[in-house]
Structure formats: C-alpha cells, structure tokens
Design an enzyme around this catalytic site. Structure first.
Site, PDB file in Angstrom:
ATOM      1  N   GLU A  11      80.072   9.798  19.639  1.00 62.05           N
ATOM      2  CA  GLU A  11      80.986  10.643  20.422  1.00 62.05           C
ATOM      3  C   GLU A  11      82.192  11.075  19.584  1.00 62.05           C
ATOM      4  O   GLU A  11      82.725  12.175  19.757  1.00 62.05           O
ATOM      5  CB  GLU A  11      81.453   9.891  21.673  1.00 62.05           C
ATOM      6  CG  GLU A  11      80.325   9.616  22.664  1.00 62.05           C
ATOM      7  CD  GLU A  11      80.701   8.631  23.764  1.00 62.05           C
ATOM      8  OE1 GLU A  11      80.146   8.758  24.864  1.00 62.05           O
ATOM      9  OE2 GLU A  11      81.522   7.716  23.535  1.00 62.05           O
ATOM     10  N   GLY A  77      76.462   9.585  32.784  1.00 65.66           N
ATOM     11  CA  GLY A  77      75.295   9.818  33.621  1.00 65.66           C
ATOM     12  C   GLY A  77      75.721  10.612  34.850  1.00 65.66           C
ATOM     13  O   GLY A  77      76.791  10.376  35.401  1.00 65.66           O
ATOM     14  N   MET A 171      80.925   3.819  31.300  1.00 66.91           N
ATOM     15  CA  MET A 171      81.208   2.396  31.144  1.00 66.91           C
ATOM     16  C   MET A 171      82.615   2.090  30.623  1.00 66.91           C
ATOM     17  O   MET A 171      82.873   0.969  30.180  1.00 66.91           O
ATOM     18  CB  MET A 171      80.143   1.767  30.221  1.00 66.91           C
ATOM     19  CG  MET A 171      78.733   1.926  30.785  1.00 66.91           C
ATOM     20  SD  MET A 171      77.410   1.262  29.740  1.00 66.91           S
ATOM     21  CE  MET A 171      77.739  -0.486  29.817  1.00 66.91           C
ATOM     22  N   ASP A 195      72.359  12.127  30.923  1.00 67.86           N
ATOM     23  CA  ASP A 195      71.200  11.622  31.681  1.00 67.86           C
ATOM     24  C   ASP A 195      71.546  11.658  33.165  1.00 67.86           C
ATOM     25  O   ASP A 195      72.686  11.944  33.524  1.00 67.86           O
ATOM     26  CB  ASP A 195      70.874  10.180  31.245  1.00 67.86           C
ATOM     27  CG  ASP A 195      72.056   9.249  31.476  1.00 67.86           C
ATOM     28  OD1 ASP A 195      72.861   9.083  30.538  1.00 67.86           O
ATOM     29  OD2 ASP A 195      72.215   8.740  32.592  1.00 67.86           O
TER      30      ASP A 195
HETATM   31  N1  ADE Z   1      76.815   6.699  30.030  1.00 68.07           N
HETATM   32  C1  ADE Z   1      75.936   7.709  29.951  1.00 68.07           C
HETATM   33  N2  ADE Z   1      74.953   7.559  30.849  1.00 68.07           N
HETATM   34  C2  ADE Z   1      75.218   6.413  31.518  1.00 68.07           C
HETATM   35  C3  ADE Z   1      74.565   5.693  32.556  1.00 68.07           C
HETATM   36  N3  ADE Z   1      73.432   6.151  33.094  1.00 68.07           N
HETATM   37  N4  ADE Z   1      75.116   4.535  32.988  1.00 68.07           N
HETATM   38  C4  ADE Z   1      76.261   4.078  32.434  1.00 68.07           C
HETATM   39  N5  ADE Z   1      76.910   4.704  31.452  1.00 68.07           N
HETATM   40  C5  ADE Z   1      76.396   5.862  30.994  1.00 68.07           C
END
Ligand code: ADE
Length: 230
Positions: A11, A77, A171, A195
């Site tokens: 990143e 996400g 996170m 995602d």
């Molecule tokens: N960062 C990117 N995708 C994530 C996910 N699915 N869960 C937690 N942190 C993330």
C-alpha cells in the site's frame, strides 16, 4: 508535519514512488520515511497488519514525529453492494467490530470511557470530495469497521453491516481512529476495494491488493496536490 500511513508495504510503495524521500529513520521495529511534497513536510510509514500495529505506528507518528494530521491509504473489503473492486471509499467514522463487552450490557464496539465510533476529519473529507469532482472519480463515503480478522464470510460480513451500519471492512482504521481521537489529531482514511469480504475474498485480495493499492495511492497524491495549492 503530515503523516501518511498504510498497513502494508504494497500500500505504501506506490506513494513512495511519487515523493522525494529525504531520510529513513528506523524506530520501534519499523521504518519512518521523511519526505517533502512541494512545501509539505511528510512522514510516511506502513504499520504492518492489524489494530495493535496500527495503534503503535499512529502513536509514534504523532508523539515522536510530530504529525499534526494522519492520512491513511490502503485497501478494504466491500460491504455495500455498490462497492466494486477498485472503487474508492472515505471513512466518515471508524469503529472496532471485534470489541465485545456485550455480556456487561454494553453495545457492540463500546469500551467504557471510550466510544463505538471515531469521527474522521470533515475538512479532509471535503478536500477528498473536491478532488473526486475535479478528476471525475467516483468516491463513496461511509462507516468503515475494523477488526483483527480477515473477513471472508457472508454471514460475518452481514453481521458487521447490520450492527455497525458499515460500508467497508479492514483491520486498522478503528485503531487509528481511537488513537487520533485520544490525542486530538485529525484523521482521514481512504480505501480502495480489494475484495467483497465473503467466500473467495482471500483469492481476490491476493489478486487485487497491488492494483487497488495503486488506485488509493494515486488519489491520495492528488489530494496532496490539492492541499499544496489546488
Ligand atoms: N482488507 C481488505 N479486505 C479485507 C477483508 N475482507 N477483511 C479484513 N480486512 C480486509
């Protein structure tokens, strides 16, 4: 001094490529990059994944390097169905979805003498919106929830959506929100979707981490351009 923070090397790297690094300081098992962007003094670092690492790095950026603002760039996400891979979101507030003292009658995410939601800086969010209009880039805003878990389950994602009204998951943001609220420093957080946080998310994350990191980095640099004089 303005801090630019990420969680992962992938990143931060696309941001470092766009600025002139003057010095690298090793401190507390991490590297802090001192740089200049036009007339802005910057300190940059990636914390490593998770809330404890993020809280440590945010505290060091403020207490040791004198950061007066923290701007975070990275991936997340998606929770909201209208967020697709590569889309950008800024946080209105961050929260910690894995804090659970509900057995004592507290609401999910609440810690006594603290709070569930940490507000992001309205002025910095306005700059982001101005940049998105100028460059005609879609930018969503919403609550972003953090926990020390990579979410890859529809059921868990739906629980986080319903409990915190969150639009995206990652996170670190809840930890940086808590540190910046505690120390009184404005916090801005930008994330590009990697995602959809449900089954298969791990595969998508591996595939899109670098590209989505670049999307977020590019927008953050455009924001710095706006901050140095439009
Ligand atoms: N960062 C990117 N995708 C994530 C996910 N699915 N869960 C937690 N942190 C993330």
């Amino acid at each position: 001094m303005i801090a630019i923070m990420c969680a992962m090397r992938e990143e931060l790297e696309p941001i470092l490529k766009e600025i002139e690094v003057k010095e690298v300081i090793e401190y507390a098992r991490n590297k802090y990059y001192l740089a200049k962007f036009n007339n802005l003094d910057l300190v940059l670092a990636y914390s490593k994944i998770g809330k404890v690492n993020a809280a440590t790095t945010a505290s060091v950026l403020i207490e040791k390097f004198g950061a007066k603002k923290i701007l975070f760039s990275g991936v997340a996400g998606a929770i909201d169905a209208d967020l697709k891979i590569g889309d950008l979101i800024i946080a209105t507030k961050t929260t910690q979805h894995d804090v659970d003292l509900t057995v004592f009658g507290y609401e999910p995410g609440f810690i006594p003498e603290s709070k569930v939601f940490f507000e992001c800086d309205e002025n910095l969010n306005q700059i982001a919106k101005k940049v998105s209009k100028k460059l005609n880039i879609k930018l969503k805003e919403g609550i972003i929830a953090s926990g020390d878990q990579f979410i890859h389950s529809k059921e868990k994602k739906e629980w986080i959506a319903k409990t915190f009204n969150a639009s995206a998951i990652e996170m670190e943001g809840g930890a940086v929100g808590c540190v910046t609220w505690t120390l009184g420093v404005p916090f801005f957080m930008l994330r590009s979707i990697s995602d959809t946080a449900q089954e298969g998310a791990g595969v998508d994350f591996d595939e899109f981490l670098e590209e989505s990191s670049r999307v977020s980095a590019k927008f953050l640099i455009a924001m710095l351009d706006e901050m140095v004089g439009g």
